[in-house]
Design an enzyme around this catalytic site. Sequence first.
Site, mmCIF file in Angstrom:
data_model
loop_
_atom_site.group_PDB
_atom_site.id
_atom_site.type_symbol
_atom_site.label_atom_id
_atom_site.label_comp_id
_atom_site.label_asym_id
_atom_site.label_seq_id
_atom_site.Cartn_x
_atom_site.Cartn_y
_atom_site.Cartn_z
ATOM 1 N N ASP A 538 -27.610 -23.663 -53.473
ATOM 2 C CA ASP A 538 -27.405 -23.167 -54.824
ATOM 3 C C ASP A 538 -27.456 -24.364 -55.783
ATOM 4 O O ASP A 538 -27.290 -25.509 -55.363
ATOM 5 C CB ASP A 538 -26.041 -22.477 -54.905
ATOM 6 C CG ASP A 538 -25.887 -21.681 -56.185
ATOM 7 O OD1 ASP A 538 -26.897 -21.468 -56.870
ATOM 8 O OD2 ASP A 538 -24.756 -21.279 -56.495
ATOM 9 N N ASP A 737 -21.173 -20.811 -51.791
ATOM 10 C CA ASP A 737 -19.739 -20.921 -52.052
ATOM 11 C C ASP A 737 -19.093 -19.619 -52.501
ATOM 12 O O ASP A 737 -17.893 -19.575 -52.745
ATOM 13 C CB ASP A 737 -19.474 -22.003 -53.108
ATOM 14 C CG ASP A 737 -20.195 -21.718 -54.418
ATOM 15 O OD1 ASP A 737 -20.878 -20.678 -54.511
ATOM 16 O OD2 ASP A 737 -20.075 -22.537 -55.346
ATOM 17 N N ASP A 741 -22.774 -15.029 -51.380
ATOM 18 C CA ASP A 741 -23.587 -15.872 -50.493
ATOM 19 C C ASP A 741 -23.349 -15.541 -49.018
ATOM 20 O O ASP A 741 -24.109 -15.994 -48.151
ATOM 21 C CB ASP A 741 -23.274 -17.356 -50.720
ATOM 22 C CG ASP A 741 -23.697 -17.832 -52.095
ATOM 23 O OD1 ASP A 741 -24.731 -17.353 -52.587
ATOM 24 O OD2 ASP A 741 -22.986 -18.667 -52.684
#
Length: 842
Positions: A538, A737, A741
């Site tokens: 990310d 995180d 996800d």
Amino acid sequence: MYQCVMKCEGEKKYNNPGKCPICGMKLVKLDENNKMSHEGHKHKMNHEGHEHKMNHEGHEHKMNHEGHEHKMNHEGHDHKMNHEGHEHQMSYDKHNQNGVCICGEKDCDGSCINNCQCSYFDAEINKSVFIPEKINSNGKNYICPMQCEGEKTYPNPGDCPICGMHMTEVISFGAQEEGDDAGVIAYKLMKRKFITSAILSLPILFFAMGELIPGLDVIIENMFSREVNLIVQFILSIPVVLYSSRFIFSKCIKSIINKSLNMFTLIGIGTGVAWIFSIFATMMPGIFPKEILASNGYPPVYFETTVIVLTLVILGQMLELLAHTKTNSAIKELLNLVPATAIVIRNGEEIEVNLSEVVVDDNIRVKPGNKIPVDGKVIEGAGVVDESMISGEPIPVEKSIGEKVIGGTINTNGSFIMQALSVGGDTVLARIITMVNEASRSKAPIQKIADKVSGYFVPVVLLISFSTLLVWGLIIGKWDVGVVNAISVLIIACPCALGLATPVSIMVGTGKGAKHGILIKNAKAIEQMRKVNTILVDKTGTLTLGKPMFKRVETFSSYTDSEILSIAAAVDSNSEHPLAQAIVNEAKNRKVKIVKTLDFESITGKGAVAKFDNVLYGVGNKKLLEYLNINSNFDKQKIEKMQLEGQTVMYVVDEKEVLGIVSVSDPIKESTPNAVKILHDLNVKIIMLTGDNKNTATSVAKELKIDDFKAECLPEDKFEKVKELQGLGEFVAMAGDGINDSPAIAQANVGIAMGTGTDVAMESSDITLVKGDLIGIAKSKMLSNLVMKNIKENLFFAFVYNAIGIPIAAFGFLNPIFAGLAMTFSSVSVLSNALRIRRIKL
């Protein structure tokens, strides 16, 4: 009436209390309905949610603790359940997680345990259990290793009242160290046995070998007759065999009974046969054929061979125990990070209490130089905190009001009051220790090679040894030489080196990872990480700081800039997203009014909406405009220019039109460029997945020289991207995180959770990074390469050692004493090589 809890003999009952004659467990009293009663504990083999399924066909018992299947295969009828190494084929590794054994084999029944019974594994299985909340007045608690009563502990050592096993000590935060721990005590006991053996073995060696040295042989003959010489050797050997080496022969016998042949089987048979042969040769020399008798009327004896070999074996076990205290040092160091007490503010007074008495929401005073006792946030004052012991980063971090602090870190400067948010087992440090413990006991897939070889190794060595005796005796006609060579074959063979090759490296590697903020859930993750060639990451919080800074506000309507910022802040005040917090903070700094809203809704991957003054307002990206069917009549070139500068632009809308924009930027972390370079040097491709717009994503990807990116990602897009890459043959790691996800993390070959993220993401992952940045991923890859290289070196040495040593011994080129020395050296070499991992810099 009493009955065995394992029902080894079916429904057979006993009139008196005692232990089961089959498995050795304590018999349980039956109630008036002939059901097992456990003194108030409901143990119909279901202890506090721990389901124990039992199958008694062929005495095979399966226990399932919280979904982790433990299989115990009790062949024959010797079921004494204790924890001396792997003597009873009982593995306390957590098997069959999610239906797959920890070794990675889907069809594994959980019995893929190591056949080695060496002292290293004794210490590993018997090491203390970590339960952070269990602290009593003297810091000592004891628990059943099988946890028959869940986490119930006892203040004094003894046997479990349910299964009869000897209880092990519980270690916890704040427990006072009183004397040496169990590992050091075991090492000292083995050291005492070694010293005893060495002192008694030297005179035996003198009397035996002195006869071969010219001049010295005359002195010995004048001192003793041959008969007295042999009797003295025999008497001196008794303490060595029956005291110092008793554990060796005990394990040898039990390994034969339980059909789990191992190193001690070979050593016990070899030295045992040599010692018994020597006793008969000393006491009754007349029963032996004249062909093997010497000129003095006695056959050859092997007292010196027996005691020297046993002494060398004890030396090896002593060094293994010493190595275990070192490999286990990472856990001890982590435990020592937390202070035993904390200064808590209660009723306006500062009082010092035991760590176990700290509860959530307690206000705690942290003075300069003090260790932070639990996880929490600063509510008054400020400090400079050294987090290197948790994150591996050497630079202290400034902490001010509202910022989080981690238990075990050190306040180097300043004084502050913190609010306790997580205590006991919920703290970051407790979770680190738990993960390191579990990972160190798990098995890497590569270990199945050693396990399979070990399963056939000992029987093959026994066959080679017996064949050596027959060839030298029947064909060559030298039975005395045949006995010596057969013993040499048994002594030099070392399945222990094979058994230690993988787990020792795994244990040291997971400990080193913990010191660098890399938490590895199981050994499989270490092996898999080495294969990763594509990493999905990310942008926010991983490549960037994750602390966006407000850049600008601009109106596209009759509203003023301040009113646009007010609307955006009102909607985002309900959100915890970093971008939203940056907008709210800017509104506060400008003292712009933030009104209360109704019907707040977060729209994943698009933005958020809320109502006030009976109007629906929203803040989000271009997808929010499509979601609300709002026309985009504004200067798109200006927006694109801002995005290409790395700004994230968010539209402020009502139900009909775009009212204006706000933008923020998230600076790239200083460590990110170097991490990208390291990963590229390791031949790893980096793909950035972000919910941000294409222009901003392009700017970041170009600056960092990232291989590829996908912008405007929704959670399902990340999952599909992982599957797409796997379909192309890529070995994928996914780092995330958030809860959104988790599917992608679970689908990836290796899932990586950022320590700054959610518990759900961490639960789905194989590796957790405390720091939560790209350099942690790079270090994980480097650690995996390092550990796997070390394991392969160990396996290579163990295989080559045995492949060369056994033939040399069989052909008569190796005395049993030197064979014993070589065997000890092989295990110590494997241990020493694994310990090198601790000294290598990541």
